[in-house]
Design an enzyme around this catalytic site. Structure first.
Site, PDB file in Angstrom:
ATOM      1  N   ARG A  50       0.828  -1.197   0.000  1.00  0.00           N
ATOM      2  CA  ARG A  50       0.000   0.000   0.000  1.00  0.00           C
ATOM      3  C   ARG A  50       0.865   1.251   0.000  1.00  0.00           C
ATOM      4  O   ARG A  50       0.564   2.242  -0.659  1.00  0.00           O
ATOM      5  CB  ARG A  50      -0.941   0.019   1.217  1.00  0.00           C
ATOM      6  N   TYR A 103     -17.614  16.808 -15.133  1.00  0.00           N
ATOM      7  CA  TYR A 103     -17.891  15.375 -15.207  1.00  0.00           C
ATOM      8  C   TYR A 103     -18.827  14.980 -14.063  1.00  0.00           C
ATOM      9  O   TYR A 103     -18.643  15.400 -12.922  1.00  0.00           O
ATOM     10  CB  TYR A 103     -16.575  14.601 -15.123  1.00  0.00           C
ATOM     11  N   ASP A 175      -8.257  18.700 -14.562  1.00  0.00           N
ATOM     12  CA  ASP A 175      -8.541  17.341 -15.010  1.00  0.00           C
ATOM     13  C   ASP A 175      -8.157  17.270 -16.487  1.00  0.00           C
ATOM     14  O   ASP A 175      -8.813  17.855 -17.343  1.00  0.00           O
ATOM     15  CB  ASP A 175     -10.027  17.031 -14.809  1.00  0.00           C
ATOM     16  N   LYS A 200      -8.800   6.090 -19.192  1.00  0.00           N
ATOM     17  CA  LYS A 200      -9.171   6.606 -20.503  1.00  0.00           C
ATOM     18  C   LYS A 200      -7.978   6.591 -21.463  1.00  0.00           C
ATOM     19  O   LYS A 200      -7.419   5.543 -21.746  1.00  0.00           O
ATOM     20  CB  LYS A 200      -9.773   7.994 -20.337  1.00  0.00           C
TER      21      LYS A 200
END
Length: 380
Positions: A50, A103, A175, A200
Site C-alpha cells: 500500500r 464530469y 482534469d 481513458k
C-alpha cells in the site's frame, strides 16, 4: 530523462531494463510485503505494497515525466485520486469552484459525498474569467478545471485561471483526462495539480481502471503522498503494469484519434440530422483560439446535438454497429453514448444537467471510412 521527447519518455521514463535479468519490460511485482534487512532496513525503500510497489513506482515516474511534473501518484480510479486530493488540500468549510459542465462523477463526489464533510461548491463557466473572479470566495481552496470539459467540450484558459486562483490563494486543479498529457501539459501553464482518469486515453485499451495526480510543488507532494498511504486507494501492481504498457503507444494513438475525429467532424458538419457539432478544432468553437494555444491538437472527443431531441439521440446511439454503446472513453475502440441518461445522469436536475439531445462520441483508431459509414447509417 526530462530532456527527451514525449514519445521517448512514454517508452523509457521509469522503465529502465531490470538490473537483475535485463528484461526490457518492468517486472510485475505482485508481493504485498517486502523483506527487511533488519528493523527499518528497507531494500529500495519498499516495506508494504500500500505504501509503495516497484511496478507502481515505474508508472508514477513515467506519468510525472509526461506531465512535466516532479511527482505523480497512481490510484485505483480517477475518483479515488480526486477524493484523496480534495481531502489533502481542503478542510471542512472550504469552497470548490467547479466547471459549469463538470464530469458527473466529480460533481457527485463533491456535491453528494464531500458536502457531508463541510465542503461547499459553486458551478461557473470557466471560459468567463470575470464570472470566475466573481465566484471566488475567501474560503475558496480549489478552482477545479476541465479543459476540454466532459461532455460539452468547453475550453478554459489554464494560464489565466492559474493567475486568478493564485491571486485568491487557491489551487488550480486541471482534469486532463480528455486531452491526455500528449495534447496538453497543464503544469507548464501554471496549474498546481493535474488529475487523470488513467482508465481513458492514458491506459487506452479499455482493460484497466485507474487514476493519477501529478504535481511539481514538494510540499503539496508530501501532503498527497501522506494521504495516498493513509487512505489507501492505490493502484494495484497489475493495474499499474497494464497502464504503463498502454502509455507506450499514447503518442501514436492520440495522433490517430485526432485524425479520425477531424475527418468525422468534417463529414458530419453538413448532415441534416445534426443541429450542432461540439469540437474545439472547429474555427467557430468559442474556445478554438485558446485550445489552439494550449493544446497540441484538438483531441478525439466529439459532441453532437441532434435535431429531434432525445428521441432521435436515443435512436442514433442504438443503431451504430462499429461505435459501441458504452460509457467511458479514450480506448482504441470507438464508443457512443447518451450523456444525459448514462455518464452524466448524476447531474440530472442540477445546474449541470446535460442537454437531452446530446450524443457523445469517443472516436477510436479504426479505419475512419468505416467509422463515417457507421455514423451516416445511424443518422439516416
Amino acid at each position: 530523462m526530462s530532456a527527451h521527447s514525449f514519445e521517448t519518455l512514454a517508452i523509457h521514463a521509469g522503465q529502465e531494463p531490470d538490473p537483475t535479468t535485463g528484461a526490457v519490460v518492468p517486472p510485475l511485482h505482485l508481493s504485498s510485503t517486502f523483506k527487511q534487512d533488519g528493523v527499518g532496513g528497507l531494500r529500495g525503500g519498499y516495506e508494504y505494497a500500500r505504501s509503495g510497489n516497484p511496478t507502481r513506482t515505474a508508472l508514477e515516474e513515467c506519468l510525472a515525466a509526461l506531465e512535466g511534473g516532479s511527482r505523480a501518484f497512481a490510484f485505483a480510479s480517477g475518483l479515488a485520486a480526486e477524493d484523496t486530493l480534495l481531502r489533502s488540500v481542503a478542510r471542512p468549510g472550504a469552497h470548490v469552484l467547479l466547471p459549469g459542465d463538470a464530469y458527473g462523477g466529480s460533481y457527485r463526489l463533491i456535491a453528494g459525498v464531500l458536502s457531508n464533510w463541510g465542503i461547499t461548491h459553486t458551478s461557473v463557466d470557466l471560459a468567463d474569467l470575470d464570472a470566475v473572479r466573481a465566484a471566488i470566495r475567501p474560503e475558496t481552496a480549489v478552482v477545479w478545471c476541465e479543459t476540454p470539459t466532459n461532455p460539452l467540450l468547453g475550453i478554459a484558459d489554464i494560464a489565466a485561471l492559474a493567475g486568478i486562483a493564485h491571486d485568491a490563494g487557491a489551487l488550480l486543479v486541471v482534469d486532463n483526462t480528455f486531452a491526455s498529457p500528449y495534447l496538453q501539459q497543464p503544469l507548464t501553464l501554471g496549474a498546481d495539480v493535474v488529475v487523470h482518469s488513467t482508465t481513458k486515453y492514458v491506459g487506452g485499451h479499455s482493460d484497466v481502471v485507474g487514476g493519477a495526480l501529478v504535481v511539481n510543488d514538494q510540499t503539496l507532494a508530501e501532503k498527497i503522498g501522506y494521504h495516498q498511504n493513509a487512505v489507501g486507494a492505490v493502484a494495484g501492481p497489475f493495474d499499474s503494469w497494464l497502464t504503463l504498457r498502454g502509455i507506450k503507444t499514447l503518442a501514436v494513438r492520440m495522433e490517430r484519434h485526432c485524425d479520425n475525429a477531424e475527418r468525422i467532424v468534417e463529414v458530419l458538419s453538413s448532415n441534416p440530422a445534426i443541429e450542432k457539432i461540439l469540437y474545439p478544432g472547429l474555427p467557430d468553437h468559442p474556445g478554438h483560439e485558446v485550445a489552439a494555444k494550449q493544446m497540441r491538437r484538438f483531441g478525439g472527443m466529439v459532441g453532437i446535438h441532434l435535431r429531434g431531441g432525445i428521441d432521435t439521440a436515443l435512436a442514433v446511439v442504438a443503431k451504430t454497429k462499429i461505435f459501441t454503446l458504452a460509457e467511458s472513453l479514450g480506448g482504441v475502440e470507438s464508443l457512443i453514448e447518451h450523456p444525459g441518461k448514462m455518464t452524466h445522469q448524476s447531474v440530472a436536475g442540477s445546474p449541470l444537467e446535460v442537454p437531452d439531445d446530446l450524443v457523445r462520441l469517443s472516436v477510436g483508431i479504426e479505419n475512419v471510412d468505416d467509422l463515417i459509414g457507421d455514423l451516416l447509417q445511424a443518422l439516416e
